[in-house]
Every structure is written in structure tokens, then in C-alpha cells.
Design an enzyme around this catalytic site. Structure first.
Site, PDB file in Angstrom:
ATOM      1  N   ARG A 170       0.821  -1.213   0.000  1.00 24.41           N
ATOM      2  CA  ARG A 170       0.000   0.000   0.000  1.00 24.41           C
ATOM      3  C   ARG A 170       0.854   1.262   0.000  1.00 24.41           C
ATOM      4  O   ARG A 170       0.477   2.269  -0.584  1.00 24.41           O
ATOM      5  CB  ARG A 170      -0.926  -0.001   1.221  1.00 24.41           C
ATOM      6  CG  ARG A 170      -1.740   1.277   1.334  1.00 24.41           C
ATOM      7  CD  ARG A 170      -2.756   1.211   2.426  1.00 24.41           C
ATOM      8  NE  ARG A 170      -3.582   2.398   2.426  1.00 24.41           N
ATOM      9  CZ  ARG A 170      -4.637   2.584   3.216  1.00 24.41           C
ATOM     10  NH1 ARG A 170      -4.983   1.642   4.056  1.00 24.41           N
ATOM     11  NH2 ARG A 170      -5.330   3.696   3.157  1.00 24.41           N
ATOM     12  N   ASP A 186      -8.673   5.457   0.677  1.00 29.20           N
ATOM     13  CA  ASP A 186      -9.305   4.184   0.322  1.00 29.20           C
ATOM     14  C   ASP A 186     -10.250   4.392  -0.850  1.00 29.20           C
ATOM     15  O   ASP A 186     -10.767   5.492  -1.073  1.00 29.20           O
ATOM     16  CB  ASP A 186     -10.074   3.612   1.514  1.00 29.20           C
ATOM     17  CG  ASP A 186      -9.145   3.041   2.580  1.00 29.20           C
ATOM     18  OD1 ASP A 186      -7.934   2.921   2.301  1.00 29.20           O
ATOM     19  OD2 ASP A 186      -9.634   2.731   3.684  1.00 29.20           O
ATOM     20  N   ARG A 216      -7.778   9.416  15.305  1.00 29.67           N
ATOM     21  CA  ARG A 216      -7.853   8.347  16.299  1.00 29.67           C
ATOM     22  C   ARG A 216      -6.896   8.679  17.434  1.00 29.67           C
ATOM     23  O   ARG A 216      -6.097   9.610  17.330  1.00 29.67           O
ATOM     24  CB  ARG A 216      -7.512   6.988  15.676  1.00 29.67           C
ATOM     25  CG  ARG A 216      -8.488   6.525  14.609  1.00 29.67           C
ATOM     26  CD  ARG A 216      -9.857   6.194  15.180  1.00 29.67           C
ATOM     27  NE  ARG A 216     -10.773   5.675  14.165  1.00 29.67           N
ATOM     28  CZ  ARG A 216     -11.660   6.401  13.508  1.00 29.67           C
ATOM     29  NH1 ARG A 216     -11.723   7.712  13.725  1.00 29.67           N
ATOM     30  NH2 ARG A 216     -12.475   5.844  12.639  1.00 29.67           N
ATOM     31  N   ARG A 278      -2.037  -7.927   8.848  1.00 33.53           N
ATOM     32  CA  ARG A 278      -2.763  -7.448   7.674  1.00 33.53           C
ATOM     33  C   ARG A 278      -3.847  -6.409   7.984  1.00 33.53           C
ATOM     34  O   ARG A 278      -4.792  -6.257   7.223  1.00 33.53           O
ATOM     35  CB  ARG A 278      -3.411  -8.635   6.947  1.00 33.53           C
ATOM     36  CG  ARG A 278      -2.442  -9.699   6.505  1.00 33.53           C
ATOM     37  CD  ARG A 278      -3.175 -10.889   5.893  1.00 33.53           C
ATOM     38  NE  ARG A 278      -3.899 -10.486   4.700  1.00 33.53           N
ATOM     39  CZ  ARG A 278      -3.356 -10.367   3.492  1.00 33.53           C
ATOM     40  NH1 ARG A 278      -2.084 -10.650   3.309  1.00 33.53           N
ATOM     41  NH2 ARG A 278      -4.075  -9.998   2.457  1.00 33.53           N
ATOM     42  N   CYS A 280      -2.900  -3.417  10.296  1.00 32.32           N
ATOM     43  CA  CYS A 280      -2.319  -2.333  11.100  1.00 32.32           C
ATOM     44  C   CYS A 280      -1.389  -1.412  10.316  1.00 32.32           C
ATOM     45  O   CYS A 280      -0.631  -0.647  10.911  1.00 32.32           O
ATOM     46  CB  CYS A 280      -1.531  -2.914  12.276  1.00 32.32           C
ATOM     47  SG  CYS A 280      -2.512  -3.968  13.349  1.00 32.32           S
ATOM     48  N   GLU A 281      -1.411  -1.482   8.983  1.00 31.03           N
ATOM     49  CA  GLU A 281      -0.446  -0.694   8.225  1.00 31.03           C
ATOM     50  C   GLU A 281      -0.636   0.809   8.419  1.00 31.03           C
ATOM     51  O   GLU A 281       0.326   1.585   8.389  1.00 31.03           O
ATOM     52  CB  GLU A 281      -0.508  -1.048   6.738  1.00 31.03           C
ATOM     53  CG  GLU A 281      -1.682  -0.481   5.966  1.00 31.03           C
ATOM     54  CD  GLU A 281      -2.988  -1.220   6.208  1.00 31.03           C
ATOM     55  OE1 GLU A 281      -4.021  -0.778   5.677  1.00 31.03           O
ATOM     56  OE2 GLU A 281      -2.973  -2.244   6.920  1.00 31.03           O
ATOM     57  N   ASP A 282      -1.882   1.249   8.647  1.00 32.89           N
ATOM     58  CA  ASP A 282      -2.110   2.681   8.850  1.00 32.89           C
ATOM     59  C   ASP A 282      -1.579   3.145  10.207  1.00 32.89           C
ATOM     60  O   ASP A 282      -1.072   4.264  10.338  1.00 32.89           O
ATOM     61  CB  ASP A 282      -3.592   3.017   8.690  1.00 32.89           C
ATOM     62  CG  ASP A 282      -4.489   2.132   9.541  1.00 32.89           C
ATOM     63  OD1 ASP A 282      -3.996   1.143  10.131  1.00 32.89           O
ATOM     64  OD2 ASP A 282      -5.703   2.396   9.599  1.00 32.89           O
ATOM     65  N   GLY A 317     -14.861  -7.050  17.986  1.00 26.43           N
ATOM     66  CA  GLY A 317     -13.472  -7.268  18.359  1.00 26.43           C
ATOM     67  C   GLY A 317     -12.466  -6.438  17.590  1.00 26.43           C
ATOM     68  O   GLY A 317     -11.253  -6.573  17.803  1.00 26.43           O
ATOM     69  N   HIS A 318     -12.954  -5.554  16.707  1.00 32.94           N
ATOM     70  CA  HIS A 318     -12.030  -4.742  15.906  1.00 32.94           C
ATOM     71  C   HIS A 318     -11.159  -3.863  16.795  1.00 32.94           C
ATOM     72  O   HIS A 318      -9.944  -3.761  16.580  1.00 32.94           O
ATOM     73  CB  HIS A 318     -12.824  -3.886  14.930  1.00 32.94           C
ATOM     74  CG  HIS A 318     -11.971  -2.938  14.137  1.00 32.94           C
ATOM     75  ND1 HIS A 318     -11.174  -3.326  13.087  1.00 32.94           N
ATOM     76  CD2 HIS A 318     -11.778  -1.578  14.271  1.00 32.94           C
ATOM     77  CE1 HIS A 318     -10.542  -2.288  12.586  1.00 32.94           C
ATOM     78  NE2 HIS A 318     -10.882  -1.220  13.285  1.00 32.94           N
TER      79      HIS A 318
END
Length: 354
Positions: A170, A186, A216, A278, A280-282, A317-318
Site C-alpha cells: 500500500r 481508500d 484516532r 494485515r 495495522c499498516e495505517d 473485536g475490531h
């Protein structure tokens, strides 16, 4: 009483402005009483003149002036000036920004997104990050090229086709990027062009940090055995507390140099972890930029539109998964580079009141 104070007292009595407050001011000398006259002496009939209660007159003056300023600030709209037109943006690097669109299995959304960002005057180029196992169909590529070509502005458009889907892809750097500014988004997120161009001007004022639309935060939840555990906090926590420490790359500006740093300088242990998780890249990009810049991100207030489903953020659970990712990444960094801030960039032209 000194001669200067006596002279001030005589002048105030002659002007009808003598009061206990002014007597105290006069005792401080002629210079102080001169400022008092500037503050209290009526200059306009709307503010009152002559006798009366100064506080009532001052309040009436403030109200009237406030109404005048409010009406004046909106006259441009009444006279036909449209602030929703795309803003004029400039940059030393080819005059705009490159839009990096991250996509997965939603060609209809991709068509809408490409068409929209191609219409923004600040867009210099559009690059679709295609990391699906199957390459894009020629029909899709031809359609998107026609869409971009149909816009009044000339933009470069390309697919960055990557074999194998990994989170590293990405943010893979590309030698075709000619602008310093990169807007990562996105494929199902639409930011109106004027809002996007405004965010670009904000980024130009702080090009080393991250400027975006999705804030966040993190907070210290507990410490076990001397090891701190941090909680990843979503939008409602940001709204309630009024602070944040990250802006997500699903809609954010950053300098293109961070693509190189993310790919080639970020520790391999972080890369390995991201490949496994897959999701947590942000967060990793936020950590990298905070660590490199030593500055908090900047949240830009503006409308964002989701044209697709809510994605993974609404899954059960996110939040716990994101918290685990955050703590694992912080342990790999061996530091906490994130900084809380309550700064919010707002386009004053879009508000009724300052």
C-alpha cells in the site's frame, strides 16, 4: 495631587466623563486617562452618546457591531461568490498532489473515486494501488483512462500492479510520483474537492507531519509487570475527549519521502508483523511519521463520504485487535512517538461564526 492629574481631572469634567473608575485612572497619570477616553468615549450614535449607563451602552454597541460583522461576512455568498469552487493550490513540486487509491474487489467504487479525484484542481496524478491476485481487466483500465481524460484538467493516471497482496504494498514508493504531497485514500472514501484542496494548504504549512480527516487516539490503559498497555481509541473517544494522536491513512496527506522510509528504513520486524496481521499498516505509518517528525498530526474538519460498506471497523473485536496491533508495534519501536493534540484545522470560509 500633581499638576498632570489635576489637568486630566479638569478635562474629564469638561467632557462629562468623570466617574469613580476614571478618578482612579486619573491618579495613575495623564497617559492612563488618555487610554480610558479611547475605550469609553462614544464614537458612533449606535453606541450611545452623552449620559447613561456605560455598561448598557457598551453591550448594545457590541451586539450591533456583531450583527454588522455577521451580515458582512455572508455578503459574499449573497452576492453570488461561491466558496465551493475548487481552491487555488500551489506547491514547489509540480503544483499539486498525487492521489494514491488503495483498492480491493470493488470496481464500481473505484470508478466513482477515480472520477471524483480527477475533477479536483489540486490533483496532479492518480495512482491506483492494485494488489489483488488477478490483474485489472483491460476494460476497467480503458474505462478509467477515459474518465480521467474527460476531465478538464490534465492528470497522469496509472495502475501500480503488485503481485501478491501485502500490507507493505500500500505504501510502496514509485519513481513516477513527482509531487512532494501524497494523498492516501481508500477506494470508497470521497472527500469534496474544496475540502481536499484546503487540507492540502494545511499540509503545505506543516509538510513533515500527517494531515488528514480520520482522527484516532491512544491512551494508557494499565501497566502490568511494569509494562504499559495502550488502548486504541476510535472516533467516539476522540469526540468525547477532544484530543487525538493519529490520523488514519484512509484519507490523509503526507510527504512522499515517508513511502521510502516505510518500505526501506522501517525495521524488518515491523514489516514481518504487518504481513501477519494485515490490518495495522495505517497505525504503522502514523508511528513512523510521528517518530520521524517529532510532531503530532493535524486533523482537518470536513465532510467525508463512504460510498461502500463500513469495512472492518464495525466488526466485533475490531477495537481489541487494533489495540493489540498498537502495543505490538510500540514494543517493536521501543518508544511511544505518538503525541496527543487538540488542534483542528477548519476552513473559516465555511462557517457562520469564527
Amino acid at each position: 495631587m500633581s499638576s498632570a492629574s489635576t489637568l486630566v481631572r479638569i478635562r474629564e469634567e469638561e467632557a462629562g466623563l468623570c466617574s469613580p473608575a476614571k478618578e482612579k485612572a486619573a491618579a495613575r497619570g495623564a497617559f492612563g486617562s488618555r487610554w480610558l477616553l479611547l475605550l469609553w468615549r462614544p464614537r458612533h450614535p449606535l453606541c450611545g452618546g452623552g449620559g447613561g449607563r456605560p455598561k448598557v451602552k457598551l453591550l448594545a454597541c457590541v451586539v450591533v457591531l456583531g450583527l454588522v460583522l455577521l451580515v458582512g461576512s455572508r455578503l459574499d455568498s449573497f452576492m453570488g461568490w461561491n466558496f465551493h469552487q475548487p481552491s487555488s493550490v500551489s506547491s514547489p513540486s509540480r503544483g499539486g498532489y498525487t492521489v494514491l487509491i488503495n483498492t480491493w474487489n470493488r470496481n464500481n467504487h473505484l470508478k466513482q473515486t477515480v472520477g471524483h479525484y480527477a475533477s479536483c484542481t489540486g490533483t496532479d496524478a492518480i495512482c491506483v494501488i492494485w494488489s489483488k491476485s488477478d490483474p485489472p481487466q483491460e476494460k476497467l483500465k480503458s474505462h478509467l483512462n477515459e474518465v480521467v481524460a474527460s476531465k478538464s484538467h490534465k492528470h497522469d493516471f496509472k495502475f501500480d500492479i503488485i503481485s501478491g497482496s501485502t500490507t507493505i504494498s500500500r505504501f510502496r514508493p514509485s519513481g513516477d510520483i513527482r509531487t512532494d504531497a501524497v494523498f492516501s485514500v481508500d477506494h470508497d472514501v470521497i472527500i469534496p474537492c474544496p475540502t481536499l484542496d484546503f487540507a492540502f494548504t494545511v499540509w503545505q504549512s506543516a509538510p513533515s507531519t500527517m494531515v488528514g480527516f480520520v482522527p484516532r487516539a491512544h491512551s494508557l490503559k494499565a501497566e502490568g509487570n511494569g509494562i504499559p498497555y495502550y488502548k486504541y481509541e476510535g472516533w467516539w473517544s476522540v469526540w468525547w475527549k477532544g484530543t487525538y494522536s493519529m490520523v488514519l491513512a484512509q484519507a490523509a496527506f503526507f510527504h512522499r519521502k515517508y513511502l521510502d522510509m516505510y518500505t526501506y528504513i522501517m525495521p524488518s520486524t515491523v514489516h514481518d508483523y504487518l504481513t501477519r496481521e494485515r490490518i495495522c499498516e495505517d497505525i504503522a505509518m502514523s508511528l513512523l511519521i510521528a517518530n520521524a517528525s517529532g510532531s503530532p498530526p493535524i486533523w482537518v474538519k470536513g465532510k467525508t463520504y463512504k460510498i461502500g460498506a463500513s469495512g472492518t471497523s464495525g466488526l466485533e473485536g475490531h477495537g481489541d485487535h487494533r489495540s493489540r496491533c498498537l502495543n505490538e508495534l510500540l514494543s517493536l519501536y521501543e518508544t511511544v512517538p505518538l503525541m496527543h493534540t487538540n488542534v483542528k484545522a477548519v476552513d473559516a470560509r465555511q462557517g457562520w461564526l469564527w
